[in-house]
Write an enzyme that holds these catalytic residues in place. Sequence first.
Site, PDB file in Angstrom:
ATOM      1  N   SER A 269      19.376 -11.702 -28.352  1.00 31.05           N
ATOM      2  CA  SER A 269      18.896 -10.476 -27.702  1.00 31.05           C
ATOM      3  C   SER A 269      17.315 -10.478 -27.554  1.00 31.05           C
ATOM      4  O   SER A 269      16.726 -10.923 -28.250  1.00 31.05           O
ATOM      5  CB  SER A 269      19.266  -9.419 -28.652  1.00 31.05           C
ATOM      6  OG  SER A 269      18.357  -8.363 -28.597  1.00 31.05           O
ATOM      7  N   LYS A 270      17.305  -9.965 -26.239  1.00 30.18           N
ATOM      8  CA  LYS A 270      15.764 -10.228 -25.908  1.00 30.18           C
ATOM      9  C   LYS A 270      14.938  -9.224 -27.021  1.00 30.18           C
ATOM     10  O   LYS A 270      13.806  -9.632 -27.046  1.00 30.18           O
ATOM     11  CB  LYS A 270      15.628  -9.282 -24.570  1.00 30.18           C
ATOM     12  CG  LYS A 270      16.457 -10.064 -23.423  1.00 30.18           C
ATOM     13  CD  LYS A 270      16.223  -9.113 -22.134  1.00 30.18           C
ATOM     14  CE  LYS A 270      17.108  -9.907 -21.111  1.00 30.18           C
ATOM     15  NZ  LYS A 270      17.411  -9.346 -19.774  1.00 30.18           N
ATOM     16  N   ARG A 271      15.229  -8.118 -27.664  1.00 32.29           N
ATOM     17  CA  ARG A 271      14.401  -7.674 -28.575  1.00 32.29           C
ATOM     18  C   ARG A 271      14.543  -7.872 -30.128  1.00 32.29           C
ATOM     19  O   ARG A 271      13.900  -7.326 -30.720  1.00 32.29           O
ATOM     20  CB  ARG A 271      14.509  -6.096 -27.982  1.00 32.29           C
ATOM     21  CG  ARG A 271      15.904  -5.635 -28.036  1.00 32.29           C
ATOM     22  CD  ARG A 271      16.071  -3.963 -27.417  1.00 32.29           C
ATOM     23  NE  ARG A 271      15.498  -3.292 -28.581  1.00 32.29           N
ATOM     24  CZ  ARG A 271      15.312  -2.002 -28.925  1.00 32.29           C
ATOM     25  NH1 ARG A 271      16.176  -1.382 -28.322  1.00 32.29           N
ATOM     26  NH2 ARG A 271      14.515  -1.470 -29.776  1.00 32.29           N
TER      27      ARG A 271
END
Length: 506
Positions: A269-271
């Site tokens: 996940s990007k975050r």
Amino acid sequence: MTQINDRVQEQPIEQKKSVPRLRFAPSPTGFQHIGGFRTALFSWLYARHTGGQFILRVEDTDTTRTVEGAVDDLLKGMTWFGMDIDEGPIVGGPYGPYYQTQRKALYQQYAYQLIESGHAYPCYCTPERLDAMRKMQETRKLPPRYDRHCRFLTKEQRAANEAAGATWVVRFAIPLDGETIVHDELHGDMVFKNTNLDDMVVLKSNGLAPYHLAHLVDDHEMAITHILRGEDWIPSAPLHVQIYNALGWNIPLLYHLPNILGKDKKKLSKRRNAPSWSDFQREGFLPEAVINFIALLGWSYDDKTEMFTQAELIEAFSLKRVGIASGIYDPEKLTWMNGVYIRNLSLDELTQRTLPYLERPEAAGGLPDSIQRPLDPIYTKQVLALEQERLKTLSDATKAHFFFEHELIYDAPMLIQKGIDATRTHDALVQAHNGLATLEQWERSVMETAMDELGKTLGLKRGQFFGALRVAVSGSNATPPLFPMMEVLGRDVSMKRIEQAIAKLG
RNA sequence: GGCGCAUUCGUCUAGCGGCCUAGGACGCCGCCCUCUCAAGGCGGAGACCACGGGUUCGAAUCCCGUAUGCGCUACCA
């Protein structure tokens, strides 16, 4: 409303040859992580392998989540990895525009077509009603699905809603029974009961289409032949099949790629748990190494080959050998692989590529700010000749800071090697200094011969004697071999540092 | 909860009915090389092929269950 772009109307139907056309279609909601680039890579590799085309399309229909600069970052990443784009933003192409927000009219056209053919219907439900509906379904342990409230509205009821100026969306009318078969080239046939499918929104109240319709229309209009995407799309694939059928279109070949998981076994996940391409760049990974590494995440050539240049990857790549089980992204192997790539670099290339890492500000990971920039490329090259096989990343080169520093900072006890005391160390360094001073040439083998000799007369082991000299000259215990290092450091610097070491002990 | 996908050493994987007492790589351990650190060479530990049933002369490989993990379940992609 019915004004469709000309270029869209008269699609260039006849390709020169029927060559594979693959696209990478990210949404610009943040940076792309290696999972996204892996999808792009496989598409790109297959396009290049087959002489097909690789298209980039920006799926920016969710304008609320669009992040400024995301496309720019993506493009930079693609360039860094060396994935060239045949059609897309900036480069353009015959099937443009390549931003979905600019293709709005197209989606509307097909949404209305679906309504007319009875495959879709306007839905006037308010967000509040949908919310309440879902809450109720949740408490009653029912699957949260649209209750098809508006699907069976009469003409009069629709007219009333229109007259009242109610905002509306278009929903696809899933068949009430039967099943939908999704054929995937990797997974085979996947069967879904239609009763488990939802009447999803295919046109939002703002006139834009969500993914389900937009990607499908674009893939068709852009003559895409192979769709590679993450396996998280499998659950909505039956809906897509239904829409394709309703529109009477052929379905491109589907490849649902396994997800790449983080160490936590969760989807990258990007975050949360995924580095961006620029993280790799900043840490001194070579794009060719990263490409090689991610190609092996879900694809393999055989049971032993794992080092591939870009050209070899293009040559060897096959969709048939793509796996179906999710894999965990483990950076340790990447680090090893990066080291292999660094060792294979020519000295000139290594120097040219490492210089920026050394010269960047200290705070950004470069050499201490006290060291003057720019660095001397000739000298740096000599340093890197000694450090090359010790580097795992390009930024590792900063550990050779003592080659560049004016003043060494270390504590005197470091000079004292196992089995000898301060006095003998002091004496040995003095003797070494004297011996070195008499040398005609400052050259590694000359120094080694002389110091070997001296060490013996002093009754010191090589480890003891050379160890003391090593620290004297570098302030470190982990360095390249002593004499090559002293040769690169030069006579003046080396002698001065030995003097300073002697002073520390005195 | 519903639906779906997946399941071979810690990790990435090879394997598509007999070549498997399961191969390679990373990591780990040991030895060699050696002035330190690396690199390199050699060797080792590490997988009862998730589990249970079948099918078959024969299964990691085919079928069915179960378990576990993950994904989806928005007017996000």
